[in-house]
Write an enzyme that holds these catalytic residues in place. Structure first.
Site, PDB file in Angstrom:
ATOM      1  CB  THR A 156      -0.918   0.033   1.242  1.00 46.92           C
ATOM      2  OG1 THR A 156      -0.111   0.133   2.421  1.00 46.92           O
ATOM      3  CG2 THR A 156      -1.789  -1.210   1.326  1.00 46.92           C
ATOM      4  CG  ASP A 157      -1.224   4.929  -1.174  1.00 48.20           C
ATOM      5  OD1 ASP A 157      -1.830   4.666  -0.109  1.00 48.20           O
ATOM      6  OD2 ASP A 157      -1.788   5.429  -2.161  1.00 48.20           O
ATOM      7  CG  PHE A 158       0.727   8.435   2.133  1.00 49.30           C
ATOM      8  CD1 PHE A 158      -0.192   9.240   2.795  1.00 49.30           C
ATOM      9  CD2 PHE A 158       0.917   8.634   0.770  1.00 49.30           C
ATOM     10  CE1 PHE A 158      -0.904  10.203   2.105  1.00 49.30           C
ATOM     11  CE2 PHE A 158       0.205   9.601   0.084  1.00 49.30           C
ATOM     12  CZ  PHE A 158      -0.703  10.392   0.748  1.00 49.30           C
ATOM     13  CB  SER A 159      -3.782   6.941   1.845  1.00 51.50           C
ATOM     14  OG  SER A 159      -3.902   6.229   0.624  1.00 51.50           O
TER      15      SER A 159
END
Length: 150
Positions: free
Chosen positions: A27-30
Site C-alpha cells: 500500500t501507499d501511505f494512505s
C-alpha cells in the site's frame, strides 16, 4: 499442513481460487493498494494455478524446453483494496492456443470485483521465440477449462 508448507489455491470447477492478504508493503501511505501490486497478486495466482494443475514450469525451464511470458495484458481497475483486506484472485482459462493461453483474472473482496484482467501467456523457447506448448499442458488446460481439476 504443519505451518511450514507454502499455501496453494484450489479449483472450484473451472475456477482457480487463490487467497491473498494485503500487507502494509502493498500500500501507499494512505493504506490503498498500489496499482502494480494487483499484477503481483495475479501472477502468483496464475503460477499457482499451473502448479496445482500439474504444469511443471520450472522443469520445462531447467530442461531448456521453454518458459511462459506475458505477451498481452488488458486490465481494468474498478475499486481500491486497502491494507489488511482479504482478497481472492479468481482465474479462468478462456482460450487455449498452440503456443499461448488466455486467462481471465478477477481480484475480489467478498463479492466486489476490484480489478480484472485478460492475460495472454505465450510459451517461448529459451531464445524468446514462440513454441507450441507441451501436449500434456494443452490437455491440462482443456481439463481446467472443462472444470476437471482438484
Amino acid at each position: 499442513m504443519n505451518g511450514t508448507t507454502p499455501y496453494h489455491g484450489h479449483f472450484d470447477g473451472p475456477r482457480h481460487l487463490f487467497a491473498v492478504r494485503v500487507y502494509f508493503e502493498d500500500t501507499d501511505f494512505s493504506g490503498v493498494v498500489y496499482h502494480s501490486r494487483y499484477l503481483h497478486f495475479m501472477e502468483r495466482a496464475r503460477s499457482d494455478m499451473l502448479s496445482v494443475a500439474g504444469i511443471g514450469q520450472r522443469e520445462a525451464y531447467e530442461s531448456g524446453e521453454g518458459v511462459y511470458a506475458v505477451a498481452d495484458l488488458h486490465i481494468k481497475y474498478r475499486a481500491p483494496a486497502h491494507f489488511d483486506d482479504a482478497l481472492l484472485v479468481v482465474s479462468t482459462v478462456e482460450e487455449i492456443r498452440g503456443a499461448s493461453v488466455v486467462i481471465h483474472q478477477r481480484v475480489m473482496r467478498g463479492e466486489q470485483v476490484l480489478t480484472e484482467a485478460e492475460v495472454t501467456a505465450a510459451f517461448l523457447t529459451p531464445e524468446g521465440r514462440p513454441r507450441r506448448q507441451p501436449r500434456e499442458w494443452l490437455a491440462a488446460f482443456e481439463g481446467i477449462k472443462a472444470g476437471r481439476n482438484g
